[in-house]
Design a protein around this motif. Structure first.
Motif, PDB file in Angstrom:
ATOM      1  N   HIS A   8     -42.998  55.165  23.394  1.00  0.00           N
ATOM      2  CA  HIS A   8     -42.257  54.439  24.419  1.00  0.00           C
ATOM      3  C   HIS A   8     -42.472  52.952  24.179  1.00  0.00           C
ATOM      4  O   HIS A   8     -43.430  52.532  23.532  1.00  0.00           O
ATOM      5  CB  HIS A   8     -42.753  54.794  25.820  1.00  0.00           C
ATOM      6  CG  HIS A   8     -42.915  56.265  26.051  1.00  0.00           C
ATOM      7  ND1 HIS A   8     -41.897  57.056  26.498  1.00  0.00           N
ATOM      8  CD2 HIS A   8     -43.989  57.081  25.871  1.00  0.00           C
ATOM      9  CE1 HIS A   8     -42.329  58.303  26.593  1.00  0.00           C
ATOM     10  NE2 HIS A   8     -43.597  58.340  26.222  1.00  0.00           N
ATOM     11  N   ALA A   9     -41.582  52.146  24.720  1.00  0.00           N
ATOM     12  CA  ALA A   9     -41.707  50.689  24.574  1.00  0.00           C
ATOM     13  C   ALA A   9     -42.678  50.168  25.620  1.00  0.00           C
ATOM     14  O   ALA A   9     -42.318  49.448  26.555  1.00  0.00           O
ATOM     15  CB  ALA A   9     -40.335  50.043  24.727  1.00  0.00           C
ATOM     16  N   ARG A  10     -43.946  50.561  25.463  1.00  0.00           N
ATOM     17  CA  ARG A  10     -44.999  50.124  26.378  1.00  0.00           C
ATOM     18  C   ARG A  10     -46.197  49.677  25.556  1.00  0.00           C
ATOM     19  O   ARG A  10     -46.252  49.843  24.331  1.00  0.00           O
ATOM     20  CB  ARG A  10     -45.390  51.272  27.323  1.00  0.00           C
ATOM     21  CG  ARG A  10     -44.247  51.763  28.214  1.00  0.00           C
ATOM     22  CD  ARG A  10     -44.827  52.473  29.449  1.00  0.00           C
ATOM     23  NE  ARG A  10     -45.685  53.588  29.070  1.00  0.00           N
ATOM     24  CZ  ARG A  10     -45.292  54.867  29.041  1.00  0.00           C
ATOM     25  NH1 ARG A  10     -44.040  55.170  29.365  1.00  0.00           N
ATOM     26  NH2 ARG A  10     -46.127  55.816  28.723  1.00  0.00           N
ATOM     27  N   ARG A  11     -47.197  49.163  26.256  1.00  0.00           N
ATOM     28  CA  ARG A  11     -48.351  48.607  25.564  1.00  0.00           C
ATOM     29  C   ARG A  11     -49.350  49.656  25.102  1.00  0.00           C
ATOM     30  O   ARG A  11     -50.138  49.393  24.210  1.00  0.00           O
ATOM     31  CB  ARG A  11     -49.072  47.612  26.485  1.00  0.00           C
ATOM     32  CG  ARG A  11     -48.240  46.392  26.829  1.00  0.00           C
ATOM     33  CD  ARG A  11     -49.029  45.453  27.708  1.00  0.00           C
ATOM     34  NE  ARG A  11     -48.249  44.296  28.091  1.00  0.00           N
ATOM     35  CZ  ARG A  11     -48.719  43.313  28.871  1.00  0.00           C
ATOM     36  NH1 ARG A  11     -49.961  43.387  29.351  1.00  0.00           N
ATOM     37  NH2 ARG A  11     -47.946  42.301  29.178  1.00  0.00           N
TER      38      ARG A  11
ATOM     39  N   LEU B 165     -49.925  51.849  23.050  1.00  0.00           N
ATOM     40  CA  LEU B 165     -49.574  52.504  21.788  1.00  0.00           C
ATOM     41  C   LEU B 165     -50.685  53.440  21.322  1.00  0.00           C
ATOM     42  O   LEU B 165     -50.425  54.515  20.779  1.00  0.00           O
ATOM     43  CB  LEU B 165     -49.285  51.448  20.712  1.00  0.00           C
ATOM     44  CG  LEU B 165     -48.106  50.514  20.980  1.00  0.00           C
ATOM     45  CD1 LEU B 165     -47.942  49.537  19.819  1.00  0.00           C
ATOM     46  CD2 LEU B 165     -46.832  51.314  21.188  1.00  0.00           C
TER      47      LEU B 165
ATOM     48  N   LEU C 107     -42.463  51.917  16.110  1.00  0.00           N
ATOM     49  CA  LEU C 107     -41.597  50.750  16.033  1.00  0.00           C
ATOM     50  C   LEU C 107     -40.208  51.032  16.611  1.00  0.00           C
ATOM     51  O   LEU C 107     -39.554  50.131  17.140  1.00  0.00           O
ATOM     52  CB  LEU C 107     -41.473  50.312  14.565  1.00  0.00           C
ATOM     53  CG  LEU C 107     -40.616  49.074  14.288  1.00  0.00           C
ATOM     54  CD1 LEU C 107     -41.213  47.841  14.980  1.00  0.00           C
ATOM     55  CD2 LEU C 107     -40.509  48.834  12.785  1.00  0.00           C
TER      56      LEU C 107
ATOM     57  N   PRO D  84     -38.887  52.544  19.409  1.00  0.00           N
ATOM     58  CA  PRO D  84     -38.492  52.163  20.773  1.00  0.00           C
ATOM     59  C   PRO D  84     -38.417  50.654  20.979  1.00  0.00           C
ATOM     60  O   PRO D  84     -37.550  50.177  21.708  1.00  0.00           O
ATOM     61  CB  PRO D  84     -39.568  52.798  21.651  1.00  0.00           C
ATOM     62  CG  PRO D  84     -40.666  53.191  20.739  1.00  0.00           C
ATOM     63  CD  PRO D  84     -40.068  53.399  19.397  1.00  0.00           C
ATOM     64  N   PHE D  85     -39.299  49.883  20.344  1.00  0.00           N
ATOM     65  CA  PHE D  85     -39.250  48.428  20.492  1.00  0.00           C
ATOM     66  C   PHE D  85     -38.005  47.862  19.813  1.00  0.00           C
ATOM     67  O   PHE D  85     -37.369  46.937  20.338  1.00  0.00           O
ATOM     68  CB  PHE D  85     -40.513  47.802  19.898  1.00  0.00           C
ATOM     69  CG  PHE D  85     -41.753  48.089  20.695  1.00  0.00           C
ATOM     70  CD1 PHE D  85     -42.072  47.310  21.821  1.00  0.00           C
ATOM     71  CD2 PHE D  85     -42.587  49.137  20.366  1.00  0.00           C
ATOM     72  CE1 PHE D  85     -43.208  47.591  22.570  1.00  0.00           C
ATOM     73  CE2 PHE D  85     -43.718  49.413  21.112  1.00  0.00           C
ATOM     74  CZ  PHE D  85     -44.039  48.638  22.219  1.00  0.00           C
ATOM     75  N   ALA D  86     -37.651  48.420  18.655  1.00  0.00           N
ATOM     76  CA  ALA D  86     -36.428  47.967  17.991  1.00  0.00           C
ATOM     77  C   ALA D  86     -35.214  48.284  18.843  1.00  0.00           C
ATOM     78  O   ALA D  86     -34.256  47.505  18.915  1.00  0.00           O
ATOM     79  CB  ALA D  86     -36.316  48.634  16.610  1.00  0.00           C
ATOM     80  N   ARG D  87     -35.245  49.436  19.504  1.00  0.00           N
ATOM     81  CA  ARG D  87     -34.110  49.808  20.345  1.00  0.00           C
ATOM     82  C   ARG D  87     -33.992  48.874  21.544  1.00  0.00           C
ATOM     83  O   ARG D  87     -32.884  48.463  21.921  1.00  0.00           O
ATOM     84  CB  ARG D  87     -34.268  51.250  20.807  1.00  0.00           C
ATOM     85  CG  ARG D  87     -33.065  51.763  21.585  1.00  0.00           C
ATOM     86  CD  ARG D  87     -33.264  53.196  22.022  1.00  0.00           C
ATOM     87  NE  ARG D  87     -32.113  53.688  22.746  1.00  0.00           N
ATOM     88  CZ  ARG D  87     -31.056  54.250  22.192  1.00  0.00           C
ATOM     89  NH1 ARG D  87     -31.013  54.410  20.886  1.00  0.00           N
ATOM     90  NH2 ARG D  87     -30.038  54.658  22.935  1.00  0.00           N
ATOM     91  N   VAL D  88     -35.145  48.530  22.162  1.00  0.00           N
ATOM     92  CA  VAL D  88     -35.114  47.611  23.302  1.00  0.00           C
ATOM     93  C   VAL D  88     -34.562  46.260  22.870  1.00  0.00           C
ATOM     94  O   VAL D  88     -33.732  45.642  23.553  1.00  0.00           O
ATOM     95  CB  VAL D  88     -36.522  47.470  23.903  1.00  0.00           C
ATOM     96  CG1 VAL D  88     -36.564  46.320  24.903  1.00  0.00           C
ATOM     97  CG2 VAL D  88     -36.930  48.769  24.583  1.00  0.00           C
ATOM     98  N   GLY D  89     -35.006  45.789  21.687  1.00  0.00           N
ATOM     99  CA  GLY D  89     -34.493  44.511  21.192  1.00  0.00           C
ATOM    100  C   GLY D  89     -32.996  44.554  20.964  1.00  0.00           C
ATOM    101  O   GLY D  89     -32.273  43.610  21.280  1.00  0.00           O
TER     102      GLY D  89
END
Length: 831
Positions: free
Chosen positions: A732-735, A737, A807, A809-814
């Motif tokens: 998930h795009a959370r801290r 990890l 990586l 989910p963070f790429a998707r959020v960006g």
């Protein structure tokens, strides 16, 4: 090629090669022609008498002169002289196309009645098994279209219906009904119980694709001497070939190719079209051009080769038969080819390790001699002959170099080996007539390294299939094998390079030793056990008998045949084949250098063989290649309720090879799960799988959850109850990890029922590195360096996959943020 044959005269082979050729033709130096004559004629039996109607006429012939080892024993005043010495030498003058028959060169007529009657019965039974139902008493059953399976049915049918007991080895040795009848009567002591009338409505006739014997049938023991007599007669046919001039040293533009519907021949056809401008005439056994074209196209497709309009434009199909005089072509067509062709390529052969020399000679010896006649007729043409390193298949031979003497003819036991030896010996004689003959000797021909296409009937492919299937190998010396794409490419390059013509080449690649094969299979996750040859052979026969596999039936028959077993022993226990000339040629032509046909090169073929049910790829039943523990703790509860019941898992994750990771992205799981809501005792994992980044990490639940790992387990409780478990680790795009890589969300239920419990179990942070990094264990049979490489390979692969998963989910959020900026809301427009 200048540096390959530097200092060698262009018009003749090197002195060393010529001496080797002469020695090979004499049988490696042990048997001269007069020795052959002495073995097969004078010492056979006393002269025929009135009371011995079966006496061989060969015994009446005088021995060859000691001063003239090639002198014929026939005499114009001796009507009993063997036909071997009186028959015309060249196939062009032999209307039967078969040269002297086995009967004509071995023995005199029998007292006809019983043999002829029994031959009629065998002929009818054999014809019943053939597609056309047509057979002749002097027609070879296999040449007429019979298979090994048909041979078994023939033996069984004769025993069941007529009480005639024939040996399967006898049928394979010489499958002409008249010869089988001549052998059966002495063995039975008399005619079998009543010789009934013909049954089944089969028609005893001459098969259209074969030739009847030109001589009456005779009786002789099916021994080595009879084969030597026949071989001697076949060698004499080369002396009648036309004398030939040196061909023009230019790449061929029109090529005749035989065997294009076979495994190697099909690949060579495509390589000839790829790497030359030649138009290829393909001799195909068919009734007409349309049928031949269909057969050729089907064969190419079967081996994953293209069959396009461009290929058809550059190929002419010639309906014919290698076993017939002038290839079964009309005289006009023969003459046209003799004047137009630039090159003749002989690839077609009958490859059967169970059949005897008399059964194979028409395809493997007489056929190449007919091609030699075509090459020497009209326009001078080189002949390129695909031979085999089987010409060295003698127990105890010390070396297998390109110009080394081949085996002693009396040291060869299998009909196939003898036929390849005789073809080479005859073509070496043709060289003395000026014909340029290139001998290309493959070893075992393995599958294509890119397509995986293979010939399951090849002995090497059969061996590798059972190595992987049963995880055992015999203690052998060397396996001389190379992939078909390399063999074909080098052979075609030699055909197209005039400087390469007229020499011997070994296309057997870089040999594999026993440690090489064991090591390759071990790294591929197939840990094999080495057995003594006899132990391995009996074990494989027993397993194939218990678990029959149609495609490996030929190997079971080979291992059960005493003669074929000797062929295998010579093949497996022989030295490594060497090819200095081939290596130099490959380097000069910038061709791919030969490498060991190891596990990486065989991977595609193994996958294809496994898909066909022949080979067995690594699976969870094999010894793990690498493994480590995974301990989890957490809590479970009813679906939809609080998860407040403690739960723990003690798993062991393992792989049997890196192949499993690369191809399946899967890890095996075993161990146990403990939870009082399920059972007082731990549940044992019967089968478990973990998929790494399943579905390539495609996100679930509207892009929120990106799969990292997926667990699927089948468990069994102490009472035998079956359970299932589904679990996921997601990014998930959370801290958090670090926790995402350790937390597993699970559901459990009884087999064939919906989930009863759900919850989460987590790998403790203090045990993660200790167990899953430092706790990695590797197969103890690997060396220290291999163990380190295995561990680093696993960590690198797994770390890269998990990194990509985190990586995602963070790429998707960006990407979503950028997408929002490109499409402002109505409120933004007002501002």
């Amino acid at each position: 090629m200048g540096e390959v044959n530097e200092g060698v005269p262009r018009r003749r082979p090197s002195t060393g090669q010529q001496r080797a050729d002469e020695a090979a033709e004499r049988g490696g130096g042990r048997l001269t022609v007069s020795d052959l004559l002495a073995r097969v004629r004078p010492a056979k039996a006393p002269a025929a008498s009135a009371t011995d109607p079966t006496a061989s006429t060969a015994s009446k012939a005088p021995a060859a002169s000691a001063t003239d080892p090639t002198a014929s024993t026939a005499s114009a005043t001796d009507p009993t002289a063997s036909t071997a010495s009186t028959a015309p030498a060249a196939s062009a003058t032999d209307p039967t196309g078969a040269g002297p028959s086995a009967e004509g060169v071995a023995a005199a007529p029998t007292a006809g009645g019983e043999v002829a009657r029994l031959a009629e019965i065998i002929t009818a039974e054999a014809a019943r098994l053939l597609p056309g139902g047509v057979m002749g008493p002097d027609t070879d059953f296999f040449d007429a279209g019979g298979t090994s399976v048909d041979a078994v049915a023939l033996v069984a049918g004769l025993a069941r219906d007529f009480g005639l007991e024939l040996s399967l080895d006898d049928v394979f040795a010489d499958a002409r009904p008249r010869r089988l009848a001549a052998r059966a009567l002495p063995a039975e002591g008399s005619a079998p119980r009543a010789l009934p009338a013909l049954t089944h409505g089969a028609r005893a006739d001459t098969h259209p694709g074969t030739h009847p014997s030109a001589h009456p049938d005779t009786r002789t023991d099916a021994g080595t001497d009879a084969d030597l007599e026949l071989i001697l007669a076949d060698l004499a046919l080369a002396d009648g070939l036309p004398w030939a001039r040196r061909p023009e040293a230019v790449p061929p533009r029109k090529v005749l190719l035989t065997g294009a519907t076979g495994f190697l021949g099909g690949h060579m056809l495509l390589d000839l079209l790829r790497y030359s401008d030649a138009h290829v005439f393909c001799l195909v056994r068919a009734a007409d051009e349309t049928e031949g074209t269909e057969r050729l196209g089907a064969a190419l497709k079967r081996f994953s080769l293209p069959w396009s309009g461009e290929i058809r434009r550059r190929v002419t199909v010639l309906p014919g038969d290698l076993r017939l005089p002038r290839l079964g072509l009309a005289d006009e067509r023969w003459d046209e080819l003799a004047g137009e062709l630039d090159s003749v390529v002989s690839v077609a052969a009958a490859v059967d390790f169970l059949r005897g020399y008399p059964s194979l000679r028409q395809s493997n010896v007489i056929g190449p001699l007919t091609l030699a006649e075509l090459a020497a007729t009209g326009r001078p043409k080189p002949l390129h002959h695909i031979s085999s390193i089987a010409v060295f298949n003698e127990i105890g031979i010390e070396s297998m170099g390109e110009d080394d003497p081949v085996a002693h003819i009396d040291g060869l036991v299998a009909g196939y080996d003898k036929s390849k030896w005789a073809a080479e010996a005859a073509l070496r004689r043709a060289r003395e007539h000026g014909l340029v003959v290139t001998l290309l000797r493959p070893g075992g021909i393995g599958g294509h390294t890119r397509t995986g296409a293979s010939n399951p009937q090849d002995l090497s492919s059969g061996m590798m299939s059972v190595f992987s299937r049963f995880r055992t190998v015999p203690a052998f010396s060397h396996l001389n094998a190379a992939p078909v794409d390399w063999v074909s490419r080098v052979a075609v390059a030699a055909i197209c390079e005039p400087d390469a013509w007229g020499y011997n080449y070994h296309l057997s690649g870089t040999p594999n030793s026993l440690p090489d094969v064991v090591h390759d299979m071990k790294l591929g996750g197939m840990n094999v056990r080495v057995q003594d040859w006899d132990e391995w052979r009996l074990d494989v026969m027993a397993r194939l008998r218990d678990e029959p596999i149609a495609e490996l039936d030929f190997l079971a028959r080979v291992l059960a045949s005493p003669t074929a077993v000797k062929l295998c022993e010579a093949t497996l226990m022989g030295p490594a084949a060497t090819g200095e000339r081939t290596e130099a040629f490959v380097a000069a032509q910038n061709l791919p250098a030969s490498t060991r046909y190891g596990m990486q090169e065989q991977l595609k073929t193994f996958e294809r063989l496994a898909g066909d049910g022949l080979a067995r790829l690594p699976d969870r039943a094999d010894q793990p290649y690498l493994w480590f523990p995974e301990t989890m703790r957490g809590s479970l509860g009813p679906v939809g309720g609080p998860a407040d019941t403690p739960c723990s898992a003690a798993f062991t994750l393992s792989i049997v090879s890196m192949y499993q990771l690369v191809k399946e992205r899967r890890v095996d799981v075993r161990g146990e799960l403990s939870c009082s809501l399920l059972h007082p005792e731990p549940l044992v994992v019967e089968q478990g799988d973990v998929w790494v980044r399943p579905e390539e990490g495609i996100p679930l639940e509207h892009g929120v959850h990106h799969p990292l790992l997926r667990y699927r387990l089948r468990l069994r409780d102490a009472e035998g109850g079956a359970w299932w478990l589904e679990g996921r680790k997601s990014a998930h795009a959370r801290r958090d990890l670090w926790r995402q890589t350790r937390a597993l969300t699970i559901e459990l239920g009884r087999e064939d029922e919906p989930a009863m419990l759900e919850g989460e179990i987590v790998v403790p942070s203090d045990s993660y590195v200790r167990d899953q990094v430092d706790g990695i264990r590797v197969d103890p049979r690997l060396s220290g360096q291999e163990k380190r490489l295995a561990k680093l390979s696993w960590l690198a692969w797994f770390g890269l996959e998990i990194g990509r998963g985190l990586l995602g989910p963070f790429a998707r959020v960006g990407a979503d943020l950028l997408d929002l900026r490109r499409h402002p809301t109505p409120t933004e427009r007002k501002r």
